[in-house]
Design a protein around this motif. Sequence first.
Motif, PDB file in Angstrom:
ATOM      1  N   SER A 408       0.873  -0.999   0.058  1.00  0.00           N
ATOM      2  CA  SER A 408      -0.016   0.163   0.028  1.00  0.00           C
ATOM      3  C   SER A 408       0.878   1.207  -0.039  1.00  0.00           C
ATOM      4  CB  SER A 408      -0.723   0.013   1.321  1.00  0.00           C
ATOM      5  OG  SER A 408      -1.606  -1.113   1.497  1.00  0.00           O
ATOM      6  N   CYS A 409       0.548   2.297  -0.724  1.00  0.00           N
ATOM      7  CA  CYS A 409       1.208   3.469  -0.887  1.00  0.00           C
ATOM      8  C   CYS A 409       0.271   4.740  -0.589  1.00  0.00           C
ATOM      9  CB  CYS A 409       2.179   3.479  -2.182  1.00  0.00           C
ATOM     10  SG  CYS A 409       3.054   2.205  -2.762  1.00  0.00           S
ATOM     11  N   SER A 410       1.018   5.860  -0.227  1.00  0.00           N
ATOM     12  CA  SER A 410       0.302   7.027  -0.297  1.00  0.00           C
ATOM     13  C   SER A 410      -0.275   7.272  -2.035  1.00  0.00           C
ATOM     14  CB  SER A 410       1.181   8.204  -0.119  1.00  0.00           C
ATOM     15  OG  SER A 410       1.558   8.198   1.176  1.00  0.00           O
ATOM     16  N   LYS A 411      -1.292   8.158  -2.025  1.00  0.00           N
ATOM     17  CA  LYS A 411      -1.908   8.101  -3.434  1.00  0.00           C
ATOM     18  C   LYS A 411      -1.160   8.622  -4.451  1.00  0.00           C
ATOM     19  CE  LYS A 411      -5.312  12.133  -3.849  1.00  0.00           C
ATOM     20  NZ  LYS A 411      -4.347  12.747  -4.647  1.00  0.00           N
ATOM     21  N   ASP A 412      -0.032   9.355  -4.035  1.00  0.00           N
ATOM     22  CA  ASP A 412       0.696   9.918  -5.169  1.00  0.00           C
ATOM     23  C   ASP A 412       1.922   9.050  -5.499  1.00  0.00           C
ATOM     24  OD1 ASP A 412      -0.590  12.259  -5.441  1.00  0.00           O
ATOM     25  OD2 ASP A 412       0.266  13.277  -3.667  1.00  0.00           O
ATOM     26  N   VAL A 413       1.881   7.911  -5.089  1.00  0.00           N
ATOM     27  CA  VAL A 413       3.198   7.045  -5.452  1.00  0.00           C
ATOM     28  C   VAL A 413       2.307   5.753  -5.791  1.00  0.00           C
ATOM     29  CG1 VAL A 413       4.853   5.719  -4.423  1.00  0.00           C
ATOM     30  CG2 VAL A 413       4.488   7.495  -3.552  1.00  0.00           C
ATOM     31  N   LYS A 414       3.023   5.063  -7.116  1.00  0.00           N
ATOM     32  CA  LYS A 414       2.471   4.089  -7.870  1.00  0.00           C
ATOM     33  C   LYS A 414       3.510   2.906  -7.975  1.00  0.00           C
ATOM     34  CE  LYS A 414      -1.542   6.006  -9.073  1.00  0.00           C
ATOM     35  NZ  LYS A 414      -2.249   6.276  -7.878  1.00  0.00           N
ATOM     36  N   VAL A 415       3.228   1.814  -8.094  1.00  0.00           N
ATOM     37  CA  VAL A 415       4.258   0.841  -8.025  1.00  0.00           C
ATOM     38  C   VAL A 415       4.206   0.391  -9.675  1.00  0.00           C
ATOM     39  CG1 VAL A 415       4.822  -1.535  -7.457  1.00  0.00           C
ATOM     40  CG2 VAL A 415       3.859  -0.041  -5.527  1.00  0.00           C
ATOM     41  N   GLN A 416       5.476   0.421 -10.081  1.00  0.00           N
ATOM     42  CA  GLN A 416       5.829  -0.216 -11.529  1.00  0.00           C
ATOM     43  C   GLN A 416       5.951  -1.432 -11.480  1.00  0.00           C
ATOM     44  OE1 GLN A 416       8.832   1.834 -13.867  1.00  0.00           O
ATOM     45  NE2 GLN A 416       8.403   3.664 -12.850  1.00  0.00           N
ATOM     46  N   LYS A 427      -3.734  -8.549  -9.038  1.00  0.00           N
ATOM     47  CA  LYS A 427      -4.683  -7.821  -8.360  1.00  0.00           C
ATOM     48  C   LYS A 427      -4.442  -6.177  -8.788  1.00  0.00           C
ATOM     49  CE  LYS A 427      -5.931  -7.073  -3.669  1.00  0.00           C
ATOM     50  NZ  LYS A 427      -5.669  -7.004  -2.333  1.00  0.00           N
ATOM     51  N   LYS A 428      -5.397  -5.999  -9.628  1.00  0.00           N
ATOM     52  CA  LYS A 428      -5.352  -4.441 -10.005  1.00  0.00           C
ATOM     53  C   LYS A 428      -5.973  -3.635  -9.013  1.00  0.00           C
ATOM     54  CE  LYS A 428      -4.505  -5.451 -14.583  1.00  0.00           C
ATOM     55  NZ  LYS A 428      -3.976  -6.600 -14.317  1.00  0.00           N
ATOM     56  N   GLY A 429      -5.275  -2.230  -8.847  1.00  0.00           N
ATOM     57  CA  GLY A 429      -5.549  -1.439  -7.797  1.00  0.00           C
ATOM     58  C   GLY A 429      -5.184  -0.084  -7.930  1.00  0.00           C
ATOM     59  N   PRO A 430      -5.512   0.702  -7.153  1.00  0.00           N
ATOM     60  CA  PRO A 430      -4.951   2.182  -7.388  1.00  0.00           C
ATOM     61  C   PRO A 430      -3.733   2.431  -7.193  1.00  0.00           C
ATOM     62  CG  PRO A 430      -6.342   2.100  -5.161  1.00  0.00           C
ATOM     63  CD  PRO A 430      -6.374   0.865  -6.251  1.00  0.00           C
ATOM     64  N   VAL A 431      -2.840   1.221  -6.751  1.00  0.00           N
ATOM     65  CA  VAL A 431      -1.296   1.607  -6.555  1.00  0.00           C
ATOM     66  C   VAL A 431      -0.594   1.070  -7.771  1.00  0.00           C
ATOM     67  CG1 VAL A 431       0.378   0.524  -5.343  1.00  0.00           C
ATOM     68  CG2 VAL A 431      -1.756   0.351  -4.203  1.00  0.00           C
ATOM     69  N   CYS A 432      -1.318   0.503  -8.852  1.00  0.00           N
ATOM     70  CA  CYS A 432      -0.750   0.190 -10.080  1.00  0.00           C
ATOM     71  C   CYS A 432      -0.255   1.394 -10.934  1.00  0.00           C
ATOM     72  CB  CYS A 432      -1.298  -0.946 -10.813  1.00  0.00           C
ATOM     73  SG  CYS A 432      -1.986  -2.250  -9.835  1.00  0.00           S
ATOM     74  N   SER A 433       1.044   1.366 -11.312  1.00  0.00           N
ATOM     75  CA  SER A 433       1.443   2.433 -12.307  1.00  0.00           C
ATOM     76  C   SER A 433       1.027   1.984 -13.781  1.00  0.00           C
ATOM     77  CB  SER A 433       2.839   2.704 -12.108  1.00  0.00           C
ATOM     78  OG  SER A 433       3.423   3.389 -13.532  1.00  0.00           O
ATOM     79  N   GLU A 434       0.953   2.834 -14.669  1.00  0.00           N
ATOM     80  CA  GLU A 434       1.022   2.696 -16.197  1.00  0.00           C
ATOM     81  C   GLU A 434       2.157   1.975 -16.884  1.00  0.00           C
ATOM     82  OE1 GLU A 434      -0.667   6.279 -17.607  1.00  0.00           O
ATOM     83  OE2 GLU A 434      -2.613   6.056 -16.631  1.00  0.00           O
ATOM     84  N   GLN A 439       7.538  -7.956 -12.700  1.00  0.00           N
ATOM     85  CA  GLN A 439       6.146  -8.306 -12.379  1.00  0.00           C
ATOM     86  C   GLN A 439       5.308  -7.131 -11.930  1.00  0.00           C
ATOM     87  OE1 GLN A 439       5.152 -11.960 -12.353  1.00  0.00           O
ATOM     88  NE2 GLN A 439       6.964 -11.733 -13.688  1.00  0.00           N
ATOM     89  N   GLY A 440       4.515  -6.487 -12.736  1.00  0.00           N
ATOM     90  CA  GLY A 440       3.848  -5.160 -12.578  1.00  0.00           C
ATOM     91  C   GLY A 440       2.362  -5.316 -12.729  1.00  0.00           C
ATOM     92  N   ASN A 441       1.571  -4.367 -12.847  1.00  0.00           N
ATOM     93  CA  ASN A 441       0.180  -4.354 -13.182  1.00  0.00           C
ATOM     94  C   ASN A 441      -0.715  -5.070 -11.970  1.00  0.00           C
ATOM     95  OD1 ASN A 441      -0.945  -2.704 -14.888  1.00  0.00           O
ATOM     96  ND2 ASN A 441      -0.545  -4.029 -16.540  1.00  0.00           N
ATOM     97  N   THR A 442      -0.155  -5.213 -10.831  1.00  0.00           N
ATOM     98  CA  THR A 442      -0.766  -5.811  -9.611  1.00  0.00           C
ATOM     99  C   THR A 442      -0.393  -5.218  -8.253  1.00  0.00           C
ATOM    100  OG1 THR A 442      -0.911  -7.988  -8.496  1.00  0.00           O
ATOM    101  CG2 THR A 442       1.052  -7.485  -9.528  1.00  0.00           C
ATOM    102  N   SER A 443      -1.030  -5.244  -7.246  1.00  0.00           N
ATOM    103  CA  SER A 443      -0.622  -4.902  -5.869  1.00  0.00           C
ATOM    104  C   SER A 443      -0.439  -5.972  -5.109  1.00  0.00           C
ATOM    105  CB  SER A 443      -1.746  -3.897  -5.373  1.00  0.00           C
ATOM    106  OG  SER A 443      -2.856  -4.480  -5.178  1.00  0.00           O
ATOM    107  N   ALA A 444      -0.263  -7.151  -5.438  1.00  0.00           N
ATOM    108  CA  ALA A 444      -0.120  -8.354  -4.813  1.00  0.00           C
ATOM    109  C   ALA A 444       0.723  -9.529  -5.516  1.00  0.00           C
ATOM    110  CB  ALA A 444      -1.477  -9.060  -4.257  1.00  0.00           C
ATOM    111  N   TRP A 445       1.698 -10.014  -4.908  1.00  0.00           N
ATOM    112  CA  TRP A 445       2.467 -10.978  -5.562  1.00  0.00           C
ATOM    113  C   TRP A 445       2.674 -12.097  -4.888  1.00  0.00           C
ATOM    114  CZ3 TRP A 445       3.120  -5.919  -5.323  1.00  0.00           C
ATOM    115  CH2 TRP A 445       3.335  -4.996  -6.215  1.00  0.00           C
TER     116      TRP A 445
END
Length: 763
Positions: A408-416, A427-434, A439-445
């Motif tokens: 989980s991150c603050s809303k101004d930080v995304k995970v690539q 698991k898509k979510g607001p944390v995912c960066s474009e 291993q991206g496009n997910t907030s769980a691994w």
Amino acid sequence: MSEFLDLESQDGVRMTWNIFPGTKQDAVGCVIPTAAMYTPLKPIPNTPVLPYAPLRCRMCRSILNPFSIVDYIAKIWICPFCFQRNHFPPHYSSISEDNLPAELFPQYTTIEYESTPDTGPAVPPVFLFVVDTCMIEEEIGFLKSALAQAVELLPERSLVGLITFGTYVQVHELGFGQVPKSYVFKGSKEVTKEQILEQMCFFTRKPKPSVGVIAGSRDGLSAESIARFLLPASECEFVLDSLLEELQKDPWPVPADQRASRCTSTALSIAASLLGVCVPGSGARIMAFVGGPSTEGPGSIASKNLSEPIRSHKDLDKGSAPLYNKAVKFYEGLSKQLVHQGHVLDLFACALDQVGVAELKVAVERSGGIVVLAESFGHSVFKDSLRHIFQSSDYDLGLSFNGIFEVSCSKDVKVQGIIGPCASLDKKGPVCSETVIGQGNTSAWKMCGLDKKTSLCLVFDIARKDGPEAIGQPTSNQFYFQFLTYYQHNDGHMRLRATTLSRRWVAGPGSIQDLLAGFDQEAAAAVMARVVSFKMEMEADFDPIRWLDRSLIRLCSKFGDYQKESPSSFSLSPRLSIFPQFMFHLRRSQFVQVFNNSPDETAYYRMILNRENVANSVVMIQPSLISYSFHSVPEPALLDVTAIAADRILLLDSYFTVVVFHGASIAQWRNAGYQNQAEHQTFAQLLQAPRDDADAIIKERFPVPRLVICDQYGSQARFLLAKLNPSVTYNSDNPPPPGGDVIFTDDVSFQVFLDHLQRLAVQ
């Protein structure tokens, strides 16, 4: 540097920028990605283990932590990630400023929760040995004795199974103790789960359910039918020992001009399906011991004809390795199956030739498996590494299973994405960066296998905009992060480790000094090594040297002190001064220079790099060198050819090899036997000191490094010379000092590299 080490010892995290660039433009200008190296199970002394379930935010599901704002009167806590107000449940009614639960203590930013007994019994770990028999008798002998040792060291309650393979695959029924009994499958045919259930008589006593998925003793299988193949180690030790004792070389004749017919992929596929049928979702490891290239089945890497060589880097670049893509595709499918089941694939590849580590990489890495590469099953690299896995000592690996990692991150930080031993759970979510890396496009691994050392590299994206769009953005200048790791602890119980961090951000033109103050050069080098290795594998026509050089030039021209167009005025802050040196050695390292390495070796080095922490990654990039002499105590020496002297001993640690290098005079004295004479005690101690230090390194490292003991001008001296900065070469004007050495190379030295860097940075 020390403050970054303190942060790591508290939470297991190292970040490239400990003060974050505040906007997207600033982050792009910083060149080095904003990233974190996180070791989820790093042993942290005094971490409390709480015997109750964590309290979660009802909006974003993050966990109550020291950064939450608490209203003790109204019994409400505000989540720092989504600002949701949450009520405390009744059993927290007694909290006050003087009576805090452990998870709100400011020093417990990392904390563990253990499942209570009602969440289910402790699950025994499962080890399924998959053993290659297409080897010469001598190798089989080495492997037999190593496996017999491993079986003795297995945890008491663990379950064990055995599969052997050559031309055919044999699944041994350990539960049938009277005579050896096994089920045989043809190596060239793919076997489905249904065929395994059918042919291995899983439904002789209990009829097959007509609907639904068959999975383990809960769904359709009797415990007795599973216990034929997977038995507690204590019960089947005798049967297993006698089976290993009688292990024979594969009986099928091999013509002189052909390779043995070895069906590695079919054996691994049957092993995965067997575990998927018997123990899905519980911690299990397939431990594969492979002694040569696979030539049979869907994952074969070489033809049987010895006249056709095994693929090289050149073949892969030119697209002339016809079997490669098919094998990789097969192992990608296998990795999805393993991740779905929650099982690990470990690979022990011991052969003088390649065995297909490059193709197997995807399955081993995504399932969080261990990999060991050695020349023979008799080599200490293999024997000691295998012992290290099961031995309980100060340096044990602490193998854990079945992990899930969430961010989980603050809303101004995304995970690539994450570069490391894990697989995306989509698991898509607001944390995912474009933008996606690793291993991206997910907030769980999923992390099917993890241990105390396993480290992940998380690459972040700063989404905060500057200018008029910035209205409505939170005004606090802190970014918050929470890493959650659920895993099956090696005592069998499920645990959850939560690490919550905050980092300050700065924006605007005056922020350069602040950013520099939080720059961690070692973490940056480790992240750049992972990113460049990843790009080399994924992007066609990627030029790693050019990419590293351009990144370094841009970094130096942004953060260096200089007058324009004046290279001599150029200087770097101490926060950045050793980074160019790391990049110089990274350009020359085996991660970037694949020349002279086989695809298997390259894959092996990168797999180890992708799972190790910052300190170990830095040793892989820039080895450490210690000098021993009569004149001084052991001291660090420059990684340079000028460090060589006739009366010195050098100890080089390049992670995969540890080299003890004797200068020419020392070697002569040793050969003359001076160390055995009473009056030359000091010399005996000088000879012994580097050996003791080398043993200390070997003892705590996994996989166990190769020890090379060599003399100046000897053939094995190449292990040291290849890593040194070539400041004195065969065609340089300044000759080496007496007793020194030169390097026969046309590579540029670090000084030339630095001169070019200064010239280009000030333009």
